[in-house]
Design an enzyme around this catalytic site. Structure first.
Site, mmCIF file in Angstrom:
data_model
loop_
_atom_site.group_PDB
_atom_site.id
_atom_site.type_symbol
_atom_site.label_atom_id
_atom_site.label_comp_id
_atom_site.label_asym_id
_atom_site.label_seq_id
_atom_site.Cartn_x
_atom_site.Cartn_y
_atom_site.Cartn_z
ATOM 1 N N HIS A 54 -13.813 -2.672 14.530
ATOM 2 C CA HIS A 54 -13.851 -1.078 14.136
ATOM 3 C C HIS A 54 -14.377 -0.315 15.189
ATOM 4 O O HIS A 54 -15.285 -0.798 15.973
ATOM 5 C CB HIS A 54 -14.730 -0.917 12.925
ATOM 6 C CG HIS A 54 -14.668 0.519 12.301
ATOM 7 N ND1 HIS A 54 -15.324 1.641 12.897
ATOM 8 C CD2 HIS A 54 -13.955 1.061 11.222
ATOM 9 C CE1 HIS A 54 -15.116 2.550 12.073
ATOM 10 N NE2 HIS A 54 -14.040 2.339 11.216
ATOM 11 N N GLN B 40 5.981 7.820 14.449
ATOM 12 C CA GLN B 40 5.005 6.860 13.705
ATOM 13 C C GLN B 40 4.294 5.667 14.466
ATOM 14 O O GLN B 40 3.082 5.642 14.462
ATOM 15 C CB GLN B 40 5.715 6.067 12.806
ATOM 16 C CG GLN B 40 5.286 5.275 11.715
ATOM 17 C CD GLN B 40 6.053 4.352 11.106
ATOM 18 O OE1 GLN B 40 7.153 3.928 11.437
ATOM 19 N NE2 GLN B 40 5.736 4.298 9.626
ATOM 20 N N GLU C 149 0.834 -1.129 -0.075
ATOM 21 C CA GLU C 149 -0.095 -0.046 -0.105
ATOM 22 C C GLU C 149 0.918 1.135 -0.045
ATOM 23 O O GLU C 149 1.915 1.318 0.491
ATOM 24 C CB GLU C 149 -1.002 -0.198 1.234
ATOM 25 C CG GLU C 149 -1.736 1.395 1.285
ATOM 26 C CD GLU C 149 -2.627 1.366 2.457
ATOM 27 O OE1 GLU C 149 -3.489 0.460 2.435
ATOM 28 O OE2 GLU C 149 -2.850 2.352 3.406
HETATM 29 P P1 FAD Z 1 -17.688 0.360 6.916
HETATM 30 O O1 FAD Z 1 -17.440 -1.161 6.348
HETATM 31 O O2 FAD Z 1 -18.839 1.355 6.405
HETATM 32 O O3 FAD Z 1 -17.679 0.046 8.569
HETATM 33 C C1 FAD Z 1 -17.795 1.166 9.286
HETATM 34 C C2 FAD Z 1 -18.780 1.138 10.530
HETATM 35 O O4 FAD Z 1 -20.087 0.682 10.368
HETATM 36 C C3 FAD Z 1 -18.258 -0.413 11.344
HETATM 37 O O5 FAD Z 1 -18.578 -0.259 12.516
HETATM 38 C C4 FAD Z 1 -19.317 -1.479 10.831
HETATM 39 O O6 FAD Z 1 -19.500 -2.372 11.918
HETATM 40 C C5 FAD Z 1 -20.188 -0.554 10.369
HETATM 41 N N1 FAD Z 1 -21.218 -1.038 9.272
HETATM 42 C C6 FAD Z 1 -20.698 -1.390 8.110
HETATM 43 N N2 FAD Z 1 -21.604 -1.637 7.069
HETATM 44 C C7 FAD Z 1 -22.865 -1.791 7.751
HETATM 45 C C8 FAD Z 1 -24.178 -1.762 7.470
HETATM 46 N N3 FAD Z 1 -24.543 -1.886 6.103
HETATM 47 N N4 FAD Z 1 -25.143 -1.520 8.322
HETATM 48 C C9 FAD Z 1 -24.820 -1.094 9.651
HETATM 49 N N5 FAD Z 1 -23.476 -1.070 10.138
HETATM 50 C C10 FAD Z 1 -22.512 -1.020 9.196
HETATM 51 N N6 FAD Z 1 -9.566 5.825 4.711
HETATM 52 C C11 FAD Z 1 -9.296 6.717 3.907
HETATM 53 O O7 FAD Z 1 -10.062 7.757 4.005
HETATM 54 N N7 FAD Z 1 -8.858 6.590 2.529
HETATM 55 C C12 FAD Z 1 -8.347 5.363 2.429
HETATM 56 O O8 FAD Z 1 -7.651 5.016 1.252
HETATM 57 C C13 FAD Z 1 -8.394 4.324 3.430
HETATM 58 N N8 FAD Z 1 -7.828 2.846 3.240
HETATM 59 C C14 FAD Z 1 -7.904 2.209 4.154
HETATM 60 C C15 FAD Z 1 -7.595 0.879 3.823
HETATM 61 C C16 FAD Z 1 -7.546 -0.209 4.842
HETATM 62 C C17 FAD Z 1 -6.967 -1.618 4.369
HETATM 63 C C18 FAD Z 1 -8.296 -0.043 6.067
HETATM 64 C C19 FAD Z 1 -8.329 -0.919 6.959
HETATM 65 C C20 FAD Z 1 -8.874 1.313 6.207
HETATM 66 C C21 FAD Z 1 -8.663 2.194 5.459
HETATM 67 N N9 FAD Z 1 -9.324 3.729 5.579
HETATM 68 C C22 FAD Z 1 -9.046 4.388 4.575
HETATM 69 C C23 FAD Z 1 -9.647 4.042 6.822
HETATM 70 C C24 FAD Z 1 -11.431 3.864 6.739
HETATM 71 O O9 FAD Z 1 -11.945 4.473 5.886
HETATM 72 C C25 FAD Z 1 -11.880 4.014 8.157
HETATM 73 O O10 FAD Z 1 -11.472 2.756 8.968
HETATM 74 C C26 FAD Z 1 -13.472 4.069 8.269
HETATM 75 O O11 FAD Z 1 -13.805 4.496 9.617
HETATM 76 C C27 FAD Z 1 -14.273 2.715 7.981
HETATM 77 O O12 FAD Z 1 -14.201 2.607 6.802
HETATM 78 P P2 FAD Z 1 -14.810 1.263 6.206
HETATM 79 O O13 FAD Z 1 -14.991 1.206 4.881
HETATM 80 O O14 FAD Z 1 -14.197 -0.059 6.946
HETATM 81 O O15 FAD Z 1 -16.488 1.344 6.853
#
Ligand code: FAD
Length: 292
Positions: free
Chosen positions: A148, A211, A17
């Site tokens: 999360h 970091q 990444e």
């Molecule tokens: P979601 O999958 O939407 O989950 C967020 C919360 O909502 C969780 O508590 C989950 O349990 C809950 N949830 C999920 N789906 C549902 C549903 N359908 N109904 C009800 N509850 C639900 N951030 C950036 O800004 N840019 C990046 O490029 C970036 N890259 C990342 C790469 C990796 C590998 C990881 C692990 C994280 C990255 N992040 C990035 C951080 C990420 O955007 C944050 O952690 C954010 O808070 C959650 O994103 P998510 O897509 O996991 O959210």
């Protein structure tokens, strides 16, 4: 190539990444990093997407295109949705398509603290569903071995993960973690909730004191006592600290490989030295696994 097809072909998938340079920096600063990382021929390289908007977000597309079209390595473009409208996402999908990008990491992004939400999406699963309706990208998603921070508990978080898979996500990458036992417990839960897509472990070698403290706050991941001991001992010797962090990550990765992990995604922090050394430590094992 779709990343899910790489998982189908290989026993162990290894990827990097990187993040685009800051809005104030030129895109040129990433060229050296890319030259060096592409030499290592990872299975793919993912490029993060700034949640704050602005020209940094365009750089994700530009850099993904370079990875794919100049270096001939598969690119995974991250895309967040929390502050975006459907029309904005449609436009980004069109531009990614024009660059030949086939893979997107569908993300929610962090919810802005003060800004009122103006987007059309609440969760990554909403974005995944919308992308699937719009075009035929292969979709990755994220998961959290320690849960999360928005979730009541880890079990609830894993239950929610199923929405992503049902919406069309074909493979997952974990948040970074430093204790493999958290990953193994998470994998048991994933199995319990019928999450049976490939899951890549996200590993970050920590190489300096600032970091380590920043990562602990941002990711919410627990940092083991052992790491703090290393940091306190070696923090004044940059090279020794980097090598200690790489050795810790290497040990984590080899343990994961021995227990049959689908792959490892290395958070390189745009540091080719760290990526190269970690890669060199495990390359013979990667070859061995992929011969199986
Ligand atoms: P979601 O999958 O939407 O989950 C967020 C919360 O909502 C969780 O508590 C989950 O349990 C809950 N949830 C999920 N789906 C549902 C549903 N359908 N109904 C009800 N509850 C639900 N951030 C950036 O800004 N840019 C990046 O490029 C970036 N890259 C990342 C790469 C990796 C590998 C990881 C692990 C994280 C990255 N992040 C990035 C951080 C990420 O955007 C944050 O952690 C954010 O808070 C959650 O994103 P998510 O897509 O996991 O959210």
């Amino acid at each position: 190539m779709r990343i899910i097809d790489i998982f189908d072909k290989k026993r162990f998938v290894f990827s990097f990444e990187i993040f685009p340079p800051k809005t104030t920096s030129s895109i040129d600063t990433i060229y050296k990093t890319l030259e060096s990382l592409s030499d290592l021929r990872p299975d793919y390289i993912s490029v993060t997407y700034g949640a704050g908007g602005g020209s940094n977000q365009n750089k994700t597309k530009e850099i993904s295109s370079l990875i794919k079209n100049k270096y001939g390595i598969e690119a995974l473009a991250h895309l967040t949705c929390i502050s975006s409208t459907k029309d904005e996402i449609k436009q980004i999908l069109k531009e990614l398509k024009e660059e030949g990008i086939e893979n997107i990491l569908a993300l929610r992004g962090d919810v802005p603290l003060e800004e009122e939400l103006k987007g059309d999406f609440q969760h990554a699963s909403d974005l995944a569903e919308f992308i699937k309706e719009t075009d035929n990208f292969d979709l990755g998603g994220t998961c959290y071995p320690e849960g999360h921070t928005d979730s009541l508990n880890i079990e609830n978080d894993v239950k929610n993960l199923k929405y992503k898979i049902d919406a069309g996500v074909t493979h997952l990458t974990t948040q970074l973690f430093f204790d493999n036992n958290d990953f193994y417990k998470f994998m048991d839960l994933a199995l319990k909730y019928n999450i049976n897509v490939p899951i890549q472990a996200g590993i970050m070698p920590l190489t300096n004191k600032n970091q380590i403290e920043r990562i602990a706050t941002l990711s919410g991941s627990k940092i083991p006592e052992k790491y703090f001991r290393m940091m306190n001992k070696f923090e004044n010797d940059k090279e020794a600290m980097a090598d200690a962090g790489i050795a810790y990550a290497t040990e984590q990765i080899i343990d994961l490989m021995a227990t049959g992990v689908d792959g490892v995604h290395l958070y390189t922090m745009n540091n080719p030295y760290v990526a190269r050394k970690t890669h060199n430590n495990i390359i013979s094992i990667i070859h061995s696994l992929n011969r199986e």
